[in-house]
Design a protein around this motif. Structure first.
Motif, PDB file in Angstrom:
ATOM      1  N   GLY A 158     -11.888  -4.398   9.459  1.00  0.00           N
ATOM      2  CA  GLY A 158     -12.126  -5.431  10.452  1.00  0.00           C
ATOM      3  C   GLY A 158     -12.567  -4.871  11.791  1.00  0.00           C
ATOM      4  N   ARG A 159     -13.146  -5.754  12.615  1.00  0.00           N
ATOM      5  CA  ARG A 159     -13.597  -5.298  13.931  1.00  0.00           C
ATOM      6  C   ARG A 159     -12.393  -4.768  14.714  1.00  0.00           C
ATOM      7  NH1 ARG A 159     -13.230  -9.253  18.051  1.00  0.00           N
ATOM      8  NH2 ARG A 159     -15.118  -8.541  19.093  1.00  0.00           N
ATOM      9  N   LEU A 160     -12.621  -3.719  15.470  1.00  0.00           N
ATOM     10  CA  LEU A 160     -11.620  -3.106  16.342  1.00  0.00           C
ATOM     11  C   LEU A 160     -10.483  -2.419  15.597  1.00  0.00           C
ATOM     12  CD1 LEU A 160     -11.454  -5.962  19.005  1.00  0.00           C
ATOM     13  CD2 LEU A 160     -12.502  -3.716  19.341  1.00  0.00           C
ATOM     14  N   ALA A 161     -10.556  -2.359  14.279  1.00  0.00           N
ATOM     15  CA  ALA A 161      -9.502  -1.662  13.530  1.00  0.00           C
ATOM     16  C   ALA A 161      -9.681  -0.152  13.678  1.00  0.00           C
ATOM     17  CB  ALA A 161      -9.550  -2.045  12.058  1.00  0.00           C
ATOM     18  N   PHE A 162      -8.573   0.569  13.554  1.00  0.00           N
ATOM     19  CA  PHE A 162      -8.600   2.033  13.655  1.00  0.00           C
ATOM     20  C   PHE A 162      -7.884   2.630  12.459  1.00  0.00           C
ATOM     21  CE2 PHE A 162      -6.401   5.981  14.864  1.00  0.00           C
ATOM     22  CZ  PHE A 162      -7.504   6.776  15.109  1.00  0.00           C
ATOM     23  N   LEU A 163      -8.561   3.503  11.737  1.00  0.00           N
ATOM     24  CA  LEU A 163      -7.969   4.199  10.592  1.00  0.00           C
ATOM     25  C   LEU A 163      -7.762   5.653  10.995  1.00  0.00           C
ATOM     26  CD1 LEU A 163      -9.057   1.584   9.317  1.00  0.00           C
ATOM     27  CD2 LEU A 163      -9.894   2.939   7.395  1.00  0.00           C
ATOM     28  N   GLY A 164      -6.503   6.092  11.023  1.00  0.00           N
ATOM     29  CA  GLY A 164      -6.192   7.451  11.449  1.00  0.00           C
ATOM     30  C   GLY A 164      -6.734   8.494  10.480  1.00  0.00           C
ATOM     31  N   VAL A 165      -6.650   9.728  10.919  1.00  0.00           N
ATOM     32  CA  VAL A 165      -7.202  10.846  10.151  1.00  0.00           C
ATOM     33  C   VAL A 165      -6.666  10.824   8.711  1.00  0.00           C
ATOM     34  CG1 VAL A 165      -5.396  12.379  11.057  1.00  0.00           C
ATOM     35  CG2 VAL A 165      -7.483  13.354  10.148  1.00  0.00           C
ATOM     36  N   GLY A 166      -7.570  10.991   7.774  1.00  0.00           N
ATOM     37  CA  GLY A 166      -7.176  11.115   6.370  1.00  0.00           C
ATOM     38  C   GLY A 166      -6.691   9.836   5.713  1.00  0.00           C
ATOM     39  N   THR A 167      -7.131   8.681   6.199  1.00  0.00           N
ATOM     40  CA  THR A 167      -6.756   7.425   5.534  1.00  0.00           C
ATOM     41  C   THR A 167      -7.500   7.294   4.203  1.00  0.00           C
ATOM     42  OG1 THR A 167      -6.321   6.285   7.627  1.00  0.00           O
ATOM     43  CG2 THR A 167      -6.850   4.892   5.722  1.00  0.00           C
ATOM     44  N   LEU A 168      -6.786   6.841   3.189  1.00  0.00           N
ATOM     45  CA  LEU A 168      -7.405   6.529   1.897  1.00  0.00           C
ATOM     46  C   LEU A 168      -7.333   5.020   1.682  1.00  0.00           C
ATOM     47  CD1 LEU A 168      -5.639   9.264  -0.310  1.00  0.00           C
ATOM     48  CD2 LEU A 168      -7.854   9.427   0.862  1.00  0.00           C
ATOM     49  N   ALA A 169      -8.318   4.464   1.014  1.00  0.00           N
ATOM     50  CA  ALA A 169      -8.276   3.027   0.700  1.00  0.00           C
ATOM     51  C   ALA A 169      -8.888   2.817  -0.676  1.00  0.00           C
ATOM     52  CB  ALA A 169      -9.035   2.224   1.755  1.00  0.00           C
ATOM     53  N   ILE A 170      -8.173   2.070  -1.528  1.00  0.00           N
ATOM     54  CA  ILE A 170      -8.661   1.848  -2.894  1.00  0.00           C
ATOM     55  C   ILE A 170      -9.732   0.754  -2.875  1.00  0.00           C
ATOM     56  CG2 ILE A 170      -6.415   2.577  -3.822  1.00  0.00           C
ATOM     57  CD1 ILE A 170      -6.018  -0.396  -4.684  1.00  0.00           C
ATOM     58  N   PRO A 171     -10.473   0.588  -3.984  1.00  0.00           N
ATOM     59  CA  PRO A 171     -11.611  -0.333  -3.977  1.00  0.00           C
ATOM     60  C   PRO A 171     -11.224  -1.746  -3.570  1.00  0.00           C
ATOM     61  CG  PRO A 171     -11.669   1.010  -5.952  1.00  0.00           C
ATOM     62  CD  PRO A 171     -10.369   1.316  -5.269  1.00  0.00           C
ATOM     63  N   GLY A 172     -12.061  -2.312  -2.704  1.00  0.00           N
ATOM     64  CA  GLY A 172     -11.996  -3.743  -2.430  1.00  0.00           C
ATOM     65  C   GLY A 172     -10.953  -4.212  -1.444  1.00  0.00           C
ATOM     66  N   VAL A 173     -10.129  -3.320  -0.894  1.00  0.00           N
ATOM     67  CA  VAL A 173      -9.105  -3.807   0.040  1.00  0.00           C
ATOM     68  C   VAL A 173      -9.727  -4.093   1.413  1.00  0.00           C
ATOM     69  CG1 VAL A 173      -7.137  -2.694  -1.085  1.00  0.00           C
ATOM     70  CG2 VAL A 173      -8.409  -1.446   0.691  1.00  0.00           C
ATOM     71  N   SER A 174      -9.025  -4.942   2.180  1.00  0.00           N
ATOM     72  CA  SER A 174      -9.463  -5.302   3.528  1.00  0.00           C
ATOM     73  C   SER A 174      -8.413  -4.867   4.532  1.00  0.00           C
ATOM     74  CB  SER A 174      -9.630  -6.821   3.660  1.00  0.00           C
ATOM     75  OG  SER A 174     -10.635  -7.275   2.815  1.00  0.00           O
ATOM     76  N   ILE A 175      -8.880  -4.430   5.670  1.00  0.00           N
ATOM     77  CA  ILE A 175      -7.996  -4.074   6.782  1.00  0.00           C
ATOM     78  C   ILE A 175      -8.353  -5.021   7.918  1.00  0.00           C
ATOM     79  CG2 ILE A 175      -7.463  -2.260   8.457  1.00  0.00           C
ATOM     80  CD1 ILE A 175      -8.315  -0.446   5.770  1.00  0.00           C
ATOM     81  N   GLY A 176      -7.358  -5.760   8.398  1.00  0.00           N
ATOM     82  CA  GLY A 176      -7.635  -6.854   9.323  1.00  0.00           C
ATOM     83  C   GLY A 176      -8.041  -6.406  10.711  1.00  0.00           C
ATOM     84  N   GLU A 177      -8.606  -7.351  11.443  1.00  0.00           N
ATOM     85  CA  GLU A 177      -9.111  -7.097  12.799  1.00  0.00           C
ATOM     86  C   GLU A 177      -8.034  -6.449  13.678  1.00  0.00           C
ATOM     87  OE1 GLU A 177     -11.201 -10.342  14.635  1.00  0.00           O
ATOM     88  OE2 GLU A 177     -10.647  -9.688  16.647  1.00  0.00           O
ATOM     89  N   GLY A 178      -8.399  -5.370  14.321  1.00  0.00           N
ATOM     90  CA  GLY A 178      -7.535  -4.740  15.313  1.00  0.00           C
ATOM     91  C   GLY A 178      -6.347  -3.986  14.752  1.00  0.00           C
ATOM     92  N   SER A 179      -6.210  -3.927  13.453  1.00  0.00           N
ATOM     93  CA  SER A 179      -5.053  -3.210  12.899  1.00  0.00           C
ATOM     94  C   SER A 179      -5.235  -1.705  13.015  1.00  0.00           C
ATOM     95  CB  SER A 179      -4.816  -3.617  11.438  1.00  0.00           C
ATOM     96  OG  SER A 179      -4.213  -4.894  11.424  1.00  0.00           O
ATOM     97  N   VAL A 180      -4.109  -1.008  13.037  1.00  0.00           N
ATOM     98  CA  VAL A 180      -4.111   0.450  13.133  1.00  0.00           C
ATOM     99  C   VAL A 180      -3.430   0.988  11.883  1.00  0.00           C
ATOM    100  CG1 VAL A 180      -3.182   2.429  14.396  1.00  0.00           C
ATOM    101  CG2 VAL A 180      -4.086   0.458  15.652  1.00  0.00           C
ATOM    102  N   ILE A 181      -4.122   1.898  11.196  1.00  0.00           N
ATOM    103  CA  ILE A 181      -3.573   2.528   9.999  1.00  0.00           C
ATOM    104  C   ILE A 181      -3.233   3.971  10.364  1.00  0.00           C
ATOM    105  CG2 ILE A 181      -3.980   3.065   7.570  1.00  0.00           C
ATOM    106  CD1 ILE A 181      -4.147   0.045   8.221  1.00  0.00           C
ATOM    107  N   GLY A 182      -1.979   4.337  10.169  1.00  0.00           N
ATOM    108  CA  GLY A 182      -1.520   5.668  10.565  1.00  0.00           C
ATOM    109  C   GLY A 182      -2.101   6.758   9.683  1.00  0.00           C
ATOM    110  N   ALA A 183      -2.159   7.964  10.262  1.00  0.00           N
ATOM    111  CA  ALA A 183      -2.774   9.111   9.583  1.00  0.00           C
ATOM    112  C   ALA A 183      -2.189   9.308   8.188  1.00  0.00           C
ATOM    113  CB  ALA A 183      -2.543  10.369  10.409  1.00  0.00           C
ATOM    114  N   GLY A 184      -3.064   9.583   7.249  1.00  0.00           N
ATOM    115  CA  GLY A 184      -2.636   9.920   5.897  1.00  0.00           C
ATOM    116  C   GLY A 184      -2.186   8.750   5.049  1.00  0.00           C
ATOM    117  N   ALA A 185      -2.384   7.533   5.550  1.00  0.00           N
ATOM    118  CA  ALA A 185      -1.954   6.370   4.764  1.00  0.00           C
ATOM    119  C   ALA A 185      -2.837   6.194   3.533  1.00  0.00           C
ATOM    120  CB  ALA A 185      -2.021   5.113   5.623  1.00  0.00           C
ATOM    121  N   CYS A 186      -2.279   5.524   2.542  1.00  0.00           N
ATOM    122  CA  CYS A 186      -3.066   5.128   1.373  1.00  0.00           C
ATOM    123  C   CYS A 186      -2.981   3.610   1.273  1.00  0.00           C
ATOM    124  CB  CYS A 186      -2.511   5.788   0.119  1.00  0.00           C
ATOM    125  SG  CYS A 186      -3.462   5.348  -1.344  1.00  0.00           S
ATOM    126  N   VAL A 187      -4.086   2.946   1.554  1.00  0.00           N
ATOM    127  CA  VAL A 187      -4.101   1.482   1.598  1.00  0.00           C
ATOM    128  C   VAL A 187      -4.404   0.968   0.191  1.00  0.00           C
ATOM    129  CG1 VAL A 187      -5.150  -0.560   2.644  1.00  0.00           C
ATOM    130  CG2 VAL A 187      -4.884   1.544   3.994  1.00  0.00           C
TER     131      VAL A 187
END
Ligand code: JB2
Length: 216
Positions: free
Chosen positions: A161-190
């Motif tokens: 999403g707009r304004l979202a921030f994914l920290g260093v080394g974020t992983l995300a599996i196919p098709g997932v969404s990360i909402g506007e302005g959310s912050v994903i901490g380093a090394g997360a697996c979404v």
């Protein structure tokens, strides 16, 4: 053909990386840097020539191009839109060492660092940052002024999403969404959709808490 002048907005760490990308590209020459702290100094040899109040004057002097090199997503978007309103063309800073699909759509004011990969039919909206060695597979969307941190890996069809921030080394599996302005901490697996306006981290990523209006 000689390089066209460009003003870089921001004089911190992000600006250093961006100045080197712009120089590597060869299409533009960094003729000045604007910073909230207008103290006369140089950033990698480029002179700080004032703060953002200098934008209209620089435009009147004939400088047409600008790049907003501010890591803070909200600030980058705000200052970028201000520069556009002052009549600047917001250039992109894309490393020659990035691999960008010819079918990807890239907005304005976008930074794509060395080692980044953008695969087929992905869409990188205005002022987004795809940082060093981050990869996005086919059909991903990086929303306006979002930031995918170094070494992240997004599988196909991931929406940031707009304004979202994914920290260093974020992983995300196919098709997932990360909402506007959310912050994903380093090394997360979404592995599931993350709503707007939250901090999430862990593997699998869990929502930790809501963020305030400033994204903190
Ligand atoms: O409104 C502004 C403004 N507010 C702060 N306009 C302009 N032109 N400049 C502004 N600044 C300036 O941004 C500060 O005076 C400071 O010089 C600069 C921020 O520098 P800093 O190194 O703290 O952050 P950054 O945004 O360059 O880089 C961050 O984000 C990057 C993506 C860091 O976290 C980096 O490590 C990261 N790679």
């Amino acid at each position: 053909m000689s390089a066209a002048p460009v003003i870089v907005i921001g004089a911190g760490g992000h600006a250093k990386v961006v100045i080197e990308l712009i120089r590597e590209g060869g299409e533009y020459e960094v003729v000045g840097v604007l910073d909230a702290d207008p103290t006369r100094r140089e950033v990698l040899g480029a002179p700080v020539v004032g703060d953002d109040s200098a934008l209209p004057g620089l435009r009147r002097e004939g400088i047409e191009n600008a790049f907003v090199a501010l890591g803070d997503n909200r600030l980058r978007l705000k200052v970028g839109r201000r520069a556009e309103a002052a009549g600047f063309f917001l250039v992109n800073a894309v490393s020659r060492r990035a691999a960008v699909s010819p079918t990807a759509r890239i907005g304005a004011g976008v930074a794509i660092m060395a080692g980044a990969v953008v695969n087929a039919d992905s869409w990188i909206e205005d002022f987004a940052v795809l940082n060093t060695n981050a990869g996005i597979d086919h059909d991903c969307v990086l929303g306006e002024a979002s930031h995918v941190g170094p070494g992240s890996a997004l599988a196909g069809g991931v929406k940031v999403g707009r304004l979202a921030f994914l920290g260093v080394g974020t992983l995300a599996i196919p098709g997932v969404s990360i909402g506007e302005g959310s912050v994903i901490g380093a090394g997360a697996c979404v592995t599931r959709d993350i709503p707007a306006g939250v901090l999430a981290y862990g593997a699998p990523a869990q929502v930790i808490r809501p963020l305030d209006g400033a994204g903190r």
